[in-house]
Design a protein around this motif. Structure first.
Motif, PDB file in Angstrom:
ATOM      1  N   ILE A 265      -8.394   1.183   2.417  1.00 57.38           N
ATOM      2  CA  ILE A 265      -8.874   0.083   2.695  1.00 57.38           C
ATOM      3  C   ILE A 265      -9.929  -0.265   1.686  1.00 57.38           C
ATOM      4  N   SER A 266     -10.738   0.725   0.967  1.00 52.01           N
ATOM      5  CA  SER A 266     -11.910   0.594   0.105  1.00 52.01           C
ATOM      6  C   SER A 266     -11.474   0.655  -1.322  1.00 52.01           C
ATOM      7  N   THR A 267      -9.912   1.288  -1.456  1.00 50.57           N
ATOM      8  CA  THR A 267      -9.320   1.568  -2.650  1.00 50.57           C
ATOM      9  C   THR A 267      -9.137   0.297  -3.555  1.00 50.57           C
TER      10      THR A 267
ATOM     11  N   TYR B 297      -6.340  -5.315  -6.343  1.00 54.75           N
ATOM     12  CA  TYR B 297      -5.920  -5.723  -5.054  1.00 54.75           C
ATOM     13  C   TYR B 297      -6.435  -4.640  -4.187  1.00 54.75           C
ATOM     14  N   ARG B 298      -6.289  -5.044  -2.929  1.00 50.41           N
ATOM     15  CA  ARG B 298      -6.814  -4.186  -1.764  1.00 50.41           C
ATOM     16  C   ARG B 298      -5.675  -4.147  -0.715  1.00 50.41           C
TER      17      ARG B 298
ATOM     18  N   CYS C 283       0.865  -1.040   0.130  1.00 54.69           N
ATOM     19  CA  CYS C 283       0.211  -0.009   0.085  1.00 54.69           C
ATOM     20  C   CYS C 283       0.885   1.505   0.028  1.00 54.69           C
ATOM     21  N   PRO C 284       0.641   2.278  -0.983  1.00 52.34           N
ATOM     22  CA  PRO C 284       1.454   3.288  -0.840  1.00 52.34           C
ATOM     23  C   PRO C 284       1.201   4.306   0.332  1.00 52.34           C
ATOM     24  N   THR C 285       0.252   4.027   1.035  1.00 52.96           N
ATOM     25  CA  THR C 285      -0.052   5.033   2.243  1.00 52.96           C
ATOM     26  C   THR C 285       0.593   4.244   3.577  1.00 52.96           C
TER      27      THR C 285
END
Length: 341
Positions: free
Chosen positions: A64-66, A54-55, A22-24
């Motif tokens: 989380i919803s992206t 992917y999530r 995840c980039p965040t």
């Protein structure tokens, strides 16, 4: 009602996001579902492109919803079209660089295994012009700043593609030194006034202009001279060479045609050679294959003449064939070959 995609893929390619975390929050990404599955026709065959979503696995992450997907897969085609970006780019090259008609483009694509009709070619051409206009607006000012810093100014060129059967003319403004396309627009009229309105926003950037370049179209030249009378204007060297070399190109075309006429009997020689199983028949088939390959050669007039190119290569084949016949001791056959050439 949209028709069903009847393409049969010869390969299925799966794509996932270009990053695994995840980039965040840097948590691992997990597969959730297939974002898209599309079959497209490309220059390298028919492919089914599966873009997997992917999530983020961190329930506390704001992403989380992206659903993350592959940018590479998205770039292979555009929406509502079953042809790849490479086909669109190739249609643009055939139309703008080689000035081929819709029917000629259709024949080229069908020859490469991309099944299209003239109507499809028109749609692909229209999509290409949309992409061209979109790309002309992307980061062009930053590139021009770098060009000015390097060369002290910019050089603008402008050209229009001849319309076919009532279509609008597409005009393109390009910065010569950097090769950047600055603007593209379909216009109904090629008048000086309308072209001036097209050029004004580019001049309005405020960058120093070292010169203008275009073909011999009078309305383009007048538009440039009216907007910036002190800026030097030059006739495009490619168009200049193309115009002055027309007599040579015409004679070169006749040369290539005459060579093809003299080699029409090659099929009969192949048929006779195929009936035999000897070293001589194998050698004959190798030479006929070489001749066929040469006849497909093409050049880029006026600097590379196809007729001269074919003549030189067939002369090399003739010399090689004569050497073989001399070693074989067949002077009568060698004379016949010379007469056929």
């Amino acid at each position: 009602m949209r028709t069903k995609n009847r393409l049969v893929a010869d390969e299925i390619k799966y794509f996932r996001p270009e990053f695994s975390n995840c980039p965040t929050c840097q948590s691992k990404l997990d597969y959730c579902h297939t974002v898209s599955k599309k079959t497209i026709s490309t220059l390298n065959g028919v492919k089914t492109i599966v873009n997997m979503g992917y999530r983020c696995t961190n329930p506390e992450c704001k992403n989380i919803s992206t659903v993350f997907r592959s940018a590479q897969a998205e770039h292979l085609s555009v929406k509502h079209i079953t042809y790849g970006i490479d086909v669109l780019a190739f249609v643009g090259e055939l139309r703008f660089k080689e000035h081929k008609t819709r029917k000629e483009i259709m024949n080229v694509l069908n020859g490469l295994g991309v099944v299209v009709s003239e109507r499809h070619v028109q749609k692909l051409y229209e999509r290409y012009t949309v992409l061209l206009r979109a790309s002309a607006e992307y980061n062009s000012k930053e590139i021009l700043k770098e060009t000015v810093e390097t060369h002290g100014g910019i050089i603008l060129s402008m050209d229009g593609v001849q319309p076919e059967k009532g279509n609008e003319t597409l005009y393109v403004i390009r910065e010569v030194l950097s090769g950047t396309i600055l603007a593209a627009k379909n216009v109904k009229s090629s008048s000086t006034e309308e072209l001036m309105e097209f050029i004004k926003p580019i001049i309005g950037y405020g960058f120093p202009i070292l010169g203008f370049v275009s073909d011999g179209q009078k309305s383009i030249r007048l538009a440039f001279e009216t907007l910036s009378p002190e800026t030097p204007y030059q006739y495009c060297q490619f168009h200049y060479l193309k115009d002055i070399s027309k007599p040579v190109v015409d004679k070169d075309r006749k040369l290539k045609t005459n060579i093809k006429k003299k080699l029409r009997g090659i099929r009969e020689i192949e048929k006779k050679a195929l009936k035999e199983d000897t070293l001589e028949s194998e050698t004959t088939l190798a030479y006929t294959a070489a001749i066929r390959s040469v006849l497909l050669e093409d050049g880029c007039p006026p600097l590379e003449l196809p007729g001269i190119k074919v003549y030189e290569q067939t002369k090399l084949i003739q010399d090689s064939l004569e050497k073989c016949l001399d070693k074989k001791g067949a002077p009568c056959t060698r004379k016949a070959v010379q007469n056929s050439q």
